[in-house]
Design an enzyme around this catalytic site. Structure first.
Site, short mmCIF file in Angstrom:
data_model
loop_
_atom_site.label_atom_id
_atom_site.label_comp_id
_atom_site.label_asym_id
_atom_site.label_seq_id
_atom_site.Cartn_x
_atom_site.Cartn_y
_atom_site.Cartn_z
N SER A 8 8.13 0.79 3.19
CA SER A 8 6.73 0.62 3.57
C SER A 8 6.54 -0.77 4.17
O SER A 8 6.95 -1.77 3.58
CB SER A 8 5.83 0.76 2.34
OG SER A 8 4.54 0.27 2.66
N HIS A 31 7.63 3.71 6.73
CA HIS A 31 6.46 4.25 6.02
C HIS A 31 5.23 3.41 6.37
O HIS A 31 5.21 2.19 6.15
CB HIS A 31 6.74 4.21 4.52
CG HIS A 31 5.70 4.83 3.66
ND1 HIS A 31 5.63 6.20 3.42
CD2 HIS A 31 4.67 4.29 2.96
CE1 HIS A 31 4.61 6.45 2.61
NE2 HIS A 31 4.00 5.31 2.31
N ASP A 33 1.33 2.82 5.76
CA ASP A 33 0.24 3.08 4.83
C ASP A 33 -1.12 2.84 5.48
O ASP A 33 -1.51 1.70 5.71
CB ASP A 33 0.39 2.19 3.59
CG ASP A 33 1.52 2.64 2.69
OD1 ASP A 33 1.51 3.82 2.30
OD2 ASP A 33 2.40 1.82 2.39
N MET A 35 -5.05 2.93 5.11
CA MET A 35 -6.08 2.92 4.06
C MET A 35 -7.44 2.62 4.68
O MET A 35 -7.54 1.76 5.56
CB MET A 35 -5.77 1.84 3.02
CG MET A 35 -4.38 1.95 2.42
SD MET A 35 -4.19 0.75 1.08
CE MET A 35 -2.42 0.87 0.78
N HIS A 64 1.39 7.69 5.92
CA HIS A 64 0.78 8.08 4.65
C HIS A 64 -0.70 7.73 4.73
O HIS A 64 -1.07 6.56 4.69
CB HIS A 64 1.49 7.31 3.51
CG HIS A 64 0.89 7.53 2.16
ND1 HIS A 64 1.14 6.70 1.09
CD2 HIS A 64 0.04 8.48 1.69
CE1 HIS A 64 0.47 7.14 0.02
NE2 HIS A 64 -0.20 8.20 0.37
N MET A 66 -4.13 7.36 3.35
CA MET A 66 -4.96 7.24 2.16
C MET A 66 -6.40 7.08 2.66
O MET A 66 -6.98 5.99 2.59
CB MET A 66 -4.49 6.05 1.31
CG MET A 66 -3.19 6.35 0.59
SD MET A 66 -2.31 4.86 0.09
CE MET A 66 -1.46 4.49 1.61
N MET A 135 2.83 10.53 -5.93
CA MET A 135 2.57 9.09 -6.06
C MET A 135 3.03 8.61 -7.44
O MET A 135 2.72 9.22 -8.47
CB MET A 135 1.08 8.79 -5.91
CG MET A 135 0.50 8.97 -4.51
SD MET A 135 1.32 7.97 -3.23
CE MET A 135 1.01 6.29 -3.81
N ASP A 173 6.51 7.36 -4.14
CA ASP A 173 5.95 6.18 -3.48
C ASP A 173 5.21 5.34 -4.51
O ASP A 173 4.27 5.81 -5.14
CB ASP A 173 5.00 6.65 -2.36
CG ASP A 173 4.35 5.50 -1.61
OD1 ASP A 173 4.74 4.34 -1.82
OD2 ASP A 173 3.43 5.79 -0.81
C1 DX5 Z 1 0.58 2.31 -2.26
C2 DX5 Z 1 1.30 2.64 -0.99
C3 DX5 Z 1 2.76 2.39 -1.07
C4 DX5 Z 1 3.10 0.95 -1.29
C5 DX5 Z 1 4.44 0.85 -1.89
O1 DX5 Z 1 -0.71 2.72 -2.18
O2 DX5 Z 1 1.14 4.01 -0.66
O3 DX5 Z 1 3.44 2.90 0.06
O4 DX5 Z 1 3.08 0.19 -0.13
O5 DX5 Z 1 4.68 -0.47 -2.20
P1 DX5 Z 1 5.60 -0.87 -3.43
O6 DX5 Z 1 6.96 -0.32 -3.13
O7 DX5 Z 1 5.53 -2.35 -3.44
O8 DX5 Z 1 5.00 -0.24 -4.65
ZN ZN Z 2 2.52 4.91 0.86
#
Ligand code: DX5
Ligand code: ZN
Length: 220
Positions: A8, A31, A33, A35, A64, A66, A135, A173
């Site tokens: 990520s 990956h 993320d 948000m 991903h 969110m 998750m 994840d």
């Molecule tokens: C959390 C994200 C993850 C996160 C993982 O909400 O979806 O992808 O970046 O980071 P680590 O590996 O540091 O938990």
């Molecule tokens: Zn993620």
């Protein structure tokens, strides 16, 4: 079973995305993320930046989402360059219709569940998805601790996938590191997101190799 590592970029240096992505070119996916500050209490980036990342990434993008209203937004992440687009079961109005749409656009369709969401309703419709994301932290932030009780959900999912004979990937994840990747692989995960473990390591590429080796030693 193939092992896939998907670092990520959430905690990488955003002022040098090109350099940060180059560091992980030995991984399988990048990956991403996304948000929206509604589905999770944090905000990252949206379609224009994903489009820019797709242009410079040496790896296919594992997006991903969110976000709220993935039914409206997720298809645009395929257009932006996402090769795999994962949306949350808790946010989708019509997960099946959305997965079919993403596939029709040529992407892999992933379905994610937060730690307190059951995976069971989706195990009967496994053929509709290319990946299930279990998750292992509450989504929203990198650097949190791995919730090991999620391994029961991973094992149950692995059993259902095995019975189905389908090639549905099982992703974990959150909090995945040298200390936790082996129990996730043992439980049946085959696709591993690691953010802080990779980007806080002295050598990100070497960390990807270490994680891959540890997972490979324990996969089914
Ligand atoms: C959390 C994200 C993850 C996160 C993982 O909400 O979806 O992808 O970046 O980071 P680590 O590996 O540091 O938990
Ligand atoms: Zn993620």
């Amino acid at each position: 079973m193939a092992i896939r590592i998907s670092p990520s970029v959430l905690n990488c240096d955003f002022s040098d995305l090109k350099g940060e992505l180059a560091k992980i070119s030995n991984a399988d996916w990048a990956h991403i993320d996304v948000m929206d500050n509604h589905f999770v209490p944090n905000m990252t980036f949206g379609i224009p930046l994903v489009e820019a990342i797709a242009k410079i990434s040496p790896l296919p993008l594992d997006c991903h989402l969110m976000i709220e209203q993935p039914d409206i937004w997720a298809p645009q992440y395929v257009e932006a360059g996402g090769s795999s687009v994962t949306f949350h079961a808790e946010a989708a109005q019509a997960p099946l219709r959305l997965a079919r749409q993403l596939r029709a656009q040529g992407a892999r369709a992933g379905l994610a569940v937060k730690p307190a969401t059951a995976i069971d309703p989706y195990l009967d419709i496994l053929d509709e998805f290319d990946m299930l994301l279990i998750m292992t932290v509450e989504p929203g932030f990198g650097g949190q601790s791995f919730i090991s009780s999620m391994m029961r959900k991973v094992a149950k999912t692995r059993e259902a996938v095995r019975k189905s004979g389908l090639d549905v990937w099982i992703q974990v994840d959150g909090g995945v590191s040298r200390d936790t990747i082996e129990i996730a692989a043992q439980a049946g995960a085959d696709t591993f997101v690691a953010g802080s473990a990779v980007y806080r390591a002295a050598d990100a590429a070497e960390e990807v190799n270490v994680l891959r080796d540890l997972a490979s030693g324990h996969c089914h």
